[in-house]
Write an enzyme that holds these catalytic residues in place. Sequence first.
Site, short mmCIF file in Angstrom:
data_model
loop_
_atom_site.label_atom_id
_atom_site.label_comp_id
_atom_site.label_asym_id
_atom_site.label_seq_id
_atom_site.Cartn_x
_atom_site.Cartn_y
_atom_site.Cartn_z
N LYS A 47 0.81 -1.20 0.00
CA LYS A 47 0.00 0.00 0.00
C LYS A 47 0.85 1.26 0.00
CE LYS A 47 -2.48 -2.52 3.39
NZ LYS A 47 -2.95 -2.54 4.78
N GLY A 48 2.14 1.09 0.28
CA GLY A 48 3.01 2.25 0.54
C GLY A 48 3.11 3.25 -0.60
N ASP A 107 14.84 -0.19 0.44
CA ASP A 107 15.57 -0.30 1.70
C ASP A 107 16.57 -1.45 1.54
OD1 ASP A 107 16.11 0.12 4.41
OD2 ASP A 107 14.44 -1.10 5.09
N LYS A 135 17.18 4.28 0.65
CA LYS A 135 18.01 4.19 1.86
C LYS A 135 19.18 3.26 1.54
CE LYS A 135 14.80 3.65 5.51
NZ LYS A 135 14.38 2.87 6.70
N ASP A 163 4.21 3.63 6.36
CA ASP A 163 3.56 3.36 7.64
C ASP A 163 4.50 2.79 8.67
OD1 ASP A 163 3.83 0.75 6.30
OD2 ASP A 163 2.62 0.01 7.98
P1 IMP Z 1 12.90 -3.64 1.22
O1 IMP Z 1 12.41 -4.93 0.65
O2 IMP Z 1 13.73 -3.86 2.46
O3 IMP Z 1 13.62 -2.76 0.21
O4 IMP Z 1 11.69 -2.88 1.80
C1 IMP Z 1 10.77 -2.29 1.04
C2 IMP Z 1 9.52 -2.00 1.83
O5 IMP Z 1 9.76 -1.86 3.23
C3 IMP Z 1 8.97 -0.68 1.39
O6 IMP Z 1 8.11 -0.82 0.30
C4 IMP Z 1 8.27 -0.19 2.64
O7 IMP Z 1 6.96 -0.69 2.65
C5 IMP Z 1 9.03 -0.80 3.78
N1 IMP Z 1 9.97 0.18 4.40
C6 IMP Z 1 11.32 0.22 4.31
N2 IMP Z 1 11.85 1.24 5.00
C7 IMP Z 1 10.79 1.88 5.55
C8 IMP Z 1 10.67 3.06 6.39
O8 IMP Z 1 11.63 3.75 6.76
N3 IMP Z 1 9.40 3.39 6.75
C9 IMP Z 1 8.30 2.69 6.37
N4 IMP Z 1 8.37 1.60 5.58
C10 IMP Z 1 9.60 1.20 5.18
MG MG Z 2 5.97 -1.06 0.58
#
Ligand code: IMP
Ligand code: MG
Length: 186
Positions: A47-48, A107, A135, A163
């Site tokens: 949903k982000g 992330d 990030k 969120d």
């Molecule tokens: P990844 O798979 O670790 O790259 O994470 C991606 C998902 O983690 C993103 O689509 C977000 O939903 C969530 N996410 C990562 N960092 C944050 C943050 O600082 N705040 C909120 N959601 C985050």
């Molecule tokens: Mg997300």
Amino acid sequence: MTQTALHPDVQTLLFSEAELQARIRALGRQISEDYAGKTPLLVGILKGSVHFFSDLAKSVTVDAAYDFLRASSYADGTESSGTVRLTCDMETDVTGRDVLLVDDIIDSGLTLRSLSELLRARGAKSVRLCVLLDKPERRSADISADYVGFVIPNHFVIGYGLDYCQRYRNLPYIGILKPEKYSSSL
Ligand code: IMP
Ligand code: MG
């Protein structure tokens, strides 16, 4: 004009609504140039990405189609579980399509790596990634986004779709969540 008060759980404002809009319009212009003459399929990750997707798509001037995927890699906290679950699939056949995956933040990179591999395996002609926030310090997957709104340091951020335990998505700006709001519950 009155200034909107920050939510009490926000430690620092990172990007105001106006800063977000200006950067997103620039991303939209770049995407429109790069996809000139094509009809990209914009795929929002729910949903982000909901607010980012909507504002970005309105700044894209080429003919574009929409679809959405829902993926989850977080249990209900601030660390990625490492396993990406597709909790709701898209309906468009991506065979031969130029796909632009749109997400709120990259992330660890695990979510976008897994989803881009999936869409390539389904026959997409191209898969590019567009994220509002990057990030890079936390990256574990060997992947980078093609379009990035802002590079940010390693803080947990909320608002504008992002969120913490399903809260704060509706803040119109992006801010750093006060660490005491999550460290006590982990
Ligand atoms: P990844 O798979 O670790 O790259 O994470 C991606 C998902 O983690 C993103 O689509 C977000 O939903 C969530 N996410 C990562 N960092 C944050 C943050 O600082 N705040 C909120 N959601 C985050
Ligand atoms: Mg997300």
